[in-house]
Design an enzyme around this catalytic site. Structure first.
Site, PDB file in Angstrom:
ATOM      1  N   HIS A  38     -26.734 116.047  80.726  1.00 49.80           N
ATOM      2  CA  HIS A  38     -27.338 116.171  82.056  1.00 49.80           C
ATOM      3  C   HIS A  38     -27.960 114.833  82.480  1.00 49.80           C
ATOM      4  O   HIS A  38     -27.882 114.441  83.641  1.00 49.80           O
ATOM      5  CB  HIS A  38     -28.437 117.233  82.043  1.00 49.80           C
ATOM      6  CG  HIS A  38     -27.977 118.615  81.666  1.00 49.80           C
ATOM      7  ND1 HIS A  38     -28.309 119.208  80.479  1.00 49.80           N
ATOM      8  CD2 HIS A  38     -27.205 119.513  82.325  1.00 49.80           C
ATOM      9  CE1 HIS A  38     -27.788 120.418  80.416  1.00 49.80           C
ATOM     10  NE2 HIS A  38     -27.093 120.630  81.527  1.00 49.80           N
ATOM     11  N   ASP A 155     -16.970 120.269  82.029  1.00 54.37           N
ATOM     12  CA  ASP A 155     -16.498 121.544  82.563  1.00 54.37           C
ATOM     13  C   ASP A 155     -15.409 121.221  83.588  1.00 54.37           C
ATOM     14  O   ASP A 155     -15.632 121.272  84.791  1.00 54.37           O
ATOM     15  CB  ASP A 155     -17.670 122.301  83.194  1.00 54.37           C
ATOM     16  CG  ASP A 155     -18.750 122.588  82.169  1.00 54.37           C
ATOM     17  OD1 ASP A 155     -18.563 123.498  81.367  1.00 54.37           O
ATOM     18  OD2 ASP A 155     -19.763 121.855  82.144  1.00 54.37           O
ATOM     19  N   VAL A 181     -20.547 113.365  77.835  1.00 55.61           N
ATOM     20  CA  VAL A 181     -21.390 112.697  76.832  1.00 55.61           C
ATOM     21  C   VAL A 181     -21.238 113.448  75.509  1.00 55.61           C
ATOM     22  O   VAL A 181     -21.271 114.686  75.478  1.00 55.61           O
ATOM     23  CB  VAL A 181     -22.871 112.688  77.275  1.00 55.61           C
ATOM     24  CG1 VAL A 181     -23.748 112.042  76.213  1.00 55.61           C
ATOM     25  CG2 VAL A 181     -23.019 111.960  78.603  1.00 55.61           C
TER      26      VAL A 181
HETATM   27  P1  AMP Z   1     -24.983 123.349  82.775  1.00 58.62           P
HETATM   28  O1  AMP Z   1     -26.474 123.214  82.766  1.00 58.62           O
HETATM   29  O2  AMP Z   1     -24.399 123.541  81.429  1.00 58.62           O
HETATM   30  O3  AMP Z   1     -24.501 124.309  83.810  1.00 58.62           O
HETATM   31  O4  AMP Z   1     -24.447 121.927  83.234  1.00 58.62           O
HETATM   32  C1  AMP Z   1     -24.907 121.300  84.394  1.00 58.62           C
HETATM   33  C2  AMP Z   1     -24.034 120.121  84.668  1.00 58.62           C
HETATM   34  O5  AMP Z   1     -24.081 119.216  83.553  1.00 58.62           O
HETATM   35  C3  AMP Z   1     -22.565 120.518  84.855  1.00 58.62           C
HETATM   36  O6  AMP Z   1     -22.015 119.738  85.903  1.00 58.62           O
HETATM   37  C4  AMP Z   1     -21.960 120.163  83.518  1.00 58.62           C
HETATM   38  O7  AMP Z   1     -20.572 119.863  83.590  1.00 58.62           O
HETATM   39  C5  AMP Z   1     -22.758 118.929  83.140  1.00 58.62           C
HETATM   40  N1  AMP Z   1     -22.702 118.705  81.688  1.00 58.62           N
HETATM   41  C6  AMP Z   1     -22.988 119.589  80.704  1.00 58.62           C
HETATM   42  N2  AMP Z   1     -22.768 119.036  79.485  1.00 58.62           N
HETATM   43  C7  AMP Z   1     -22.330 117.768  79.706  1.00 58.62           C
HETATM   44  C8  AMP Z   1     -21.914 116.686  78.859  1.00 58.62           C
HETATM   45  N3  AMP Z   1     -21.904 116.796  77.537  1.00 58.62           N
HETATM   46  N4  AMP Z   1     -21.529 115.529  79.441  1.00 58.62           N
HETATM   47  C9  AMP Z   1     -21.517 115.403  80.815  1.00 58.62           C
HETATM   48  N5  AMP Z   1     -21.897 116.382  81.647  1.00 58.62           N
HETATM   49  C10 AMP Z   1     -22.295 117.559  81.117  1.00 58.62           C
END
Ligand code: AMP
Length: 287
Positions: A38, A155, A181
Site C-alpha cells: 500500500h 490484483d 511489492v
Molecule cells: P487491499 O487493501 O488489499 O484491498 O489493497 C488496496 C490496494 O493495494 C489495491 O489496489 C491492491 O492491488 C494494492 N496492493 C495490495 N498488495 C499490494 C502489493 N504487494 N504491491 C502493490 N500493491 C498492492
C-alpha cells in the site's frame, strides 16, 4: 511533514476537502491493514500530487466483495497503525467511513456489472467479488472525484476491471497501476500473509517462484511457460486454483506482452499473484 487527518463521516470529509479542487485529489483505496505494498501506491500518489495536491487514502473493509463470511470476519482491522503508516508516507487525509457513509442511498445506486471478464479466474472462484469491488470503487470515485486513483498490479484482474469501468462510464479519473511489492524471497505482500504459519510461509514462496520460472521460460514459448510454472508448483506441493495466461490488460487477441495469473490456497489462506510475460513473437511461439 504535514499532519494527516483521520475523518469518518462524509460531513467531516467534505469539511476537510473544502477548497480542494478535484484536479488536486489523488486517491488510494484500501481495506486497511496497510503494508509496504500500500505504501508504494501512496508514495507514488504523493510524488504525483506534489506540494499542491492532496493525497487521500480510504480504509474500508467492503463486505460486498467478500463471498465468505468467515473471511470477512477475520480480515485484519488495524486503523490506528494504518493512520501512522499513512502519516509517514505523506498522506493528507485518511477516510475511514461506515457503510452508510459510502452508500448514503444504499449500494444499488452504484451497482456495476463487471461483464464477461468478471466471470473468469478470480470471478469464477469468488462469485460476486468483482461486482462488489466495482460497486465500492465507483462509490468512492463518485464521492471523491479524484484526478487520479492508484491500484496495485498485484490484483491484476481487479485493475483491468476498474480500467474498463472507468472507460465505459467515462468517469473523470485516471487509473494508474503500480507494480507489485514483494518480500525479499519473492512473496507478494498481502494483508492475508499474517495468517500463514511459518511452514505455510515457506511453502507460499512457491507461488512467486513458479511465476518467476514461467517468466524466464517465455523465450521458449507458451507451452514452456506452463511447464515451468507447473514444475515449481508441484515441487512446492501447491495445487493451483487456476493459472492462466492473459493478454496485457486482458486483451483477448494474441499479444507479445501477457500476464500469468496464479491463485492457490496455502493451508486455508488463499493467495493470488501474477507476473508479466514477454514472448518473442505475438503468437507466443519461439521466434
Ligand atoms: P487491499 O487493501 O488489499 O484491498 O489493497 C488496496 C490496494 O493495494 C489495491 O489496489 C491492491 O492491488 C494494492 N496492493 C495490495 N498488495 C499490494 C502489493 N504487494 N504491491 C502493490 N500493491 C498492492
Amino acid at each position: 511533514m504535514s499532519q494527516c487527518t483521520l475523518v469518518h463521516s462524509r460531513a467531516e470529509l467534505q469539511d476537510r476537502l473544502t477548497g480542494v479542487d478535484f484536479s488536486r485529489r489523488y486517491v488510494v483505496m484500501t481495506m486497511g491493514a496497510l503494508h509496504r505494498g500500500h505504501a508504494a501506491l501512496i508514495e507514488r500518489a504523493r510524488r504525483d500530487a506534489g506540494d499542491d495536491g492532496v493525497v487521500i487514502v480510504t480504509v474500508y473493509v467492503n463486505a460486498l466483495q467478500f463471498n465468505d463470511d468467515a473471511d470477512l470476519q477475520r480480515y485484519p482491522r488495524t486503523l490506528e497503525s494504518d493512520v501512522q503508516l499513512a502519516q509517514r508516507a505523506g498522506v493528507d487525509v485518511v477516510w475511514a467511513p461506515t457503510a452508510d457513509d459510502v452508500f448514503p442511498n444504499g449500494p444499488a445506486e452504484f451497482d456495476t456489472d463487471p461483464g464477461a471478464i468478471g466471470d473468469l479466474y478470480e470471478g469464477a472462484s469468488r462469485p460476486g467479488h468483482f461486482r462488489g469491488m466495482l460497486t465500492v470503487v465507483r462509490a468512492f470515485i463518485t464521492a471523491l472525484q479524484p484526478a487520479v486513483a492508484y491500484f496495485g498490479e498485484k490484483d491484476y484482474q481487479q485493475l483491468a476491471l476498474i480500467k474498463q469501468m472507468v472507460q465505459q462510464l467515462q468517469l473523470p479519473t485516471a487509473v494508474v497501476g503500480v507494480p507489485t511489492v514483494r518480500e525479499a524471497d519473492g512473496l507478494a505482500l498481502s494483508s492475508r500473509n499474517v495468517f500463514l504459519t511459518e511452514r505455510q510461509r515457506s511453502q507460499a514462496c512457491g507461488i512467486s517462484r513458479a511465476l518467476f520460472a514461467g517468466q524466464a521460460a517465455a523465450v521458449h514459448g507458451r507451452a514452456a511457460v506452463f511447464e515451468a510454472v507447473d514444475a515449481v508448483l508441484s515441487a512446492y506441493m501447491i495445487e493451483p486454483d487456476y493459472r492462466a495466461l492473459v493478454g496485457e490488460d486482458f486483451a483477448v487477441d494474441a499479444r507479445q506482452r501477457a500476464r500469468m495469473l496464479l491463485a492457490a490456497k496455502v493451508g486455508d489462506v488463499r493467495l493470488i499473484d501474477n507476473i508479466a510475460i514477454e514472448f518473442a513473437s505475438t503468437s507466443g511461439e519461439p521466434a
